[in-house]
Every structure is written in C-alpha cells, then in structure tokens.
Design a protein around this motif. Structure first.
Motif, mmCIF file in Angstrom:
data_model
loop_
_atom_site.group_PDB
_atom_site.id
_atom_site.type_symbol
_atom_site.label_atom_id
_atom_site.label_comp_id
_atom_site.label_asym_id
_atom_site.label_seq_id
_atom_site.Cartn_x
_atom_site.Cartn_y
_atom_site.Cartn_z
ATOM 1 N N ARG A 60 57.027 63.777 38.618
ATOM 2 C CA ARG A 60 57.706 62.001 38.960
ATOM 3 C C ARG A 60 56.252 61.635 39.799
ATOM 4 N NH1 ARG A 60 63.062 60.912 41.966
ATOM 5 N NH2 ARG A 60 62.218 61.154 43.797
ATOM 6 N N TYR A 61 55.835 62.093 41.430
ATOM 7 C CA TYR A 61 54.299 62.077 41.426
ATOM 8 C C TYR A 61 53.944 62.131 40.752
ATOM 9 C CZ TYR A 61 58.168 62.536 45.947
ATOM 10 O OH TYR A 61 59.025 62.583 46.454
ATOM 11 N N ASP A 63 52.910 60.798 38.035
ATOM 12 C CA ASP A 63 53.084 59.680 37.083
ATOM 13 C C ASP A 63 53.384 58.633 37.775
ATOM 14 O OD1 ASP A 63 53.520 61.343 34.763
ATOM 15 O OD2 ASP A 63 55.490 60.860 35.119
ATOM 16 N N GLN A 64 53.338 58.310 39.435
ATOM 17 C CA GLN A 64 53.304 57.408 39.822
ATOM 18 C C GLN A 64 52.108 57.401 41.041
ATOM 19 O OE1 GLN A 64 56.575 58.217 43.191
ATOM 20 N NE2 GLN A 64 58.337 57.982 41.843
ATOM 21 N N ARG A 65 51.419 57.884 41.369
ATOM 22 C CA ARG A 65 50.234 58.280 41.470
ATOM 23 C C ARG A 65 48.858 57.918 40.834
ATOM 24 N NH1 ARG A 65 49.976 64.266 43.418
ATOM 25 N NH2 ARG A 65 52.035 65.294 44.781
ATOM 26 N N GLU A 67 49.855 56.047 38.360
ATOM 27 C CA GLU A 67 49.851 54.623 38.268
ATOM 28 C C GLU A 67 49.724 53.460 39.626
ATOM 29 O OE1 GLU A 67 54.032 50.840 37.674
ATOM 30 O OE2 GLU A 67 54.211 53.379 37.988
ATOM 31 N N HIS A 68 49.696 53.811 40.522
ATOM 32 C CA HIS A 68 49.335 53.269 41.802
ATOM 33 C C HIS A 68 48.105 53.105 42.370
ATOM 34 C CE1 HIS A 68 52.819 52.154 43.569
ATOM 35 N NE2 HIS A 68 53.435 53.765 43.526
ATOM 36 N N ASN A 71 46.250 50.978 39.276
ATOM 37 C CA ASN A 71 46.601 49.399 39.972
ATOM 38 C C ASN A 71 45.541 48.895 41.088
ATOM 39 O OD1 ASN A 71 48.854 49.675 38.218
ATOM 40 N ND2 ASN A 71 50.556 49.622 39.886
ATOM 41 N N SER A 120 49.341 48.617 46.402
ATOM 42 C CA SER A 120 49.574 50.556 45.549
ATOM 43 C C SER A 120 48.680 51.228 46.248
ATOM 44 C CB SER A 120 48.107 49.825 45.015
ATOM 45 O OG SER A 120 49.003 49.064 43.688
ATOM 46 N N SER A 123 51.159 52.711 48.965
ATOM 47 C CA SER A 123 52.337 54.419 48.366
ATOM 48 C C SER A 123 51.298 54.786 47.998
ATOM 49 C CB SER A 123 52.692 53.471 46.302
ATOM 50 O OG SER A 123 53.476 51.781 46.493
ATOM 51 N N ILE A 127 52.294 59.390 48.897
ATOM 52 C CA ILE A 127 52.530 60.384 47.655
ATOM 53 C C ILE A 127 51.251 61.392 46.976
ATOM 54 C CG2 ILE A 127 54.918 59.710 47.310
ATOM 55 C CD1 ILE A 127 53.317 57.848 44.657
#
Length: 213
Positions: A60-61, A63-65, A67-68, A71, A120, A123, A127
């Motif tokens: 999950r982390y 995927d978030q990395r 994404e940010h 961006n 972005s 975040s 993480i």
C-alpha cells in the motif's frame, strides 16, 4: 513358586514391564504433545498473519509513493514547459513594453502547480525513504524558485536546473520501484537453433554470391 514363574517375575522387574507406569501416563503424554502442537501452530499462524499484514502495508505504501511521485513529476514537467514561454517578465517591463500576457498566465500556472506539488511532496516526506525524499526536495525547490522569477534569463536558468532535478528524481524513482532500463526483446522464431544457424550461413553465402555476380 515354580522356577518358571519366578524367572518370569524377575524378567518383568528387570525390563520394567510391571505395573510401575501408571495407567494415565499415556493420555497425559498425548495431551501434552497436543497442547504443545496447538501452541506452536498458533504461533506459526500468527507469524504468517503478521508477515502477510506487513506485506500488504508495504504494498500500500509502495502504491501511494508511486502515485505521489507521479503527481510531483507531472507538475514539475508542467512548470518546466511553462518556463519556456517567451515574453517580457516583470523586471524587464517598461512603460512601452508591459509584462506579456503569456508570462502572466505562466506565473499563475506555476503557482497552481507548486501548490499541488507541495501536497504530493508532503506525503513523500512521510512515506518515502531518503533516496526519494532528497531528489524530490530538489524538484520542489526548483519549482518554488520559479514562482519568484522576474527576468527571462532567470526563467531559462531555472528551466535548466529544474530539468536536471527532474531527471535525477526520475532515475531515483525507477531504481526504487524496480523499473530499470529493459533490454529490447529478441525476435521470436519457431525455428530450432540448428536450423537458424544453417539459415544464417545460407543467407551469408547467398549475399556473397550476389556480390560476385
């Protein structure tokens, strides 16, 4: 007591086959092993669940990395392209030459991109590891400096430095996410290796023959 019976009693005492072991010994031993097996099984299952939860959290982390970071790169590229707009910047304005409308629009676009990029970046700092935070910081610094430009020369210099920061961030991202340079795929053929070798030699011979004609 007959000799045979006496001998059997002595043999039983020597080998421990008499009633020295209580009747409840076997159930107790079996129950003990059952309890130990249950405890070990519970610990094993708990460890497997913990590892599964850690992997899920790590994914999950990740995927978030991604994404940010994507961006941030998108906004940084937009700012870099916007800096290439030709026109008169504030410090270059004169009574006869006002600030270009393109420059005014570009500065507004840069402010909006920087605002979104900061979200972005905030975040990413929470993480992402230092290998991503450091190049991301360079990108954000270049974007923030683009907000206060006043001359076209500053815009060109900032565009170059921001472009270099973007390239470093892209390289760090590819390394972190395991998306390195991939080799070009080899042509797929159904011909066996030996037939391919024969075919290659035949083609070379045919090319030589055509040249000698």
């Amino acid at each position: 007591m007959p000799a045979t019976a006496a001998a059997l009693v002595l043999l039983a005492q020597a080998t421990g086959t008499t009633e020295s072991a209580p009747w409840w010994g076997v159930p107790v031993v079996a129950g003990t092993f059952l309890i130990i097996g249950g405890v070990l099984g519970h610990q094993f299952n708990k460890r497997q669940e913990d590892r599964k939860a850690e992997r899920a959290l790590s994914e999950r982390y990740m995927d978030q990395r991604l994404e940010h970071c994507s961006n941030l790169l998108e906004e940084a590229r937009a700012v870099k392209e916007t800096l290439g707009e030709a026109g008169v910047w504030p410090a270059e304005a004169t009574p006869s030459s006002k600030v270009s409308e393109k420059v005014t629009v570009a500065r507004d676009l840069i402010r909006g991109a920087c605002k979104r990029a900061m979200s972005s970046y905030s975040s990413i700092t929470l993480i992402a590891p230092e290998t991503l935070r450091k190049p991301a910081r360079s990108v954000v610094v270049g974007m923030m400096y683009a907000r206060i430009l006043s001359t076209s020369q500053q815009a060109r210099d900032t565009q170059k430095s921001l472009s270099a920061a973007i390239q470093q961030f892209e390289a760090a991202g590819r390394k972190h996410f395991g998306a390195g340079e991939q080799e070009a795929p080899k042509p797929v053929t159904d011909e066996p290796a030996e037939e391919q070798g024969e075919l290659t030699r035949f083609r070379r011979w045919l090319a030589w023959w055509n040249e000698t004609l």
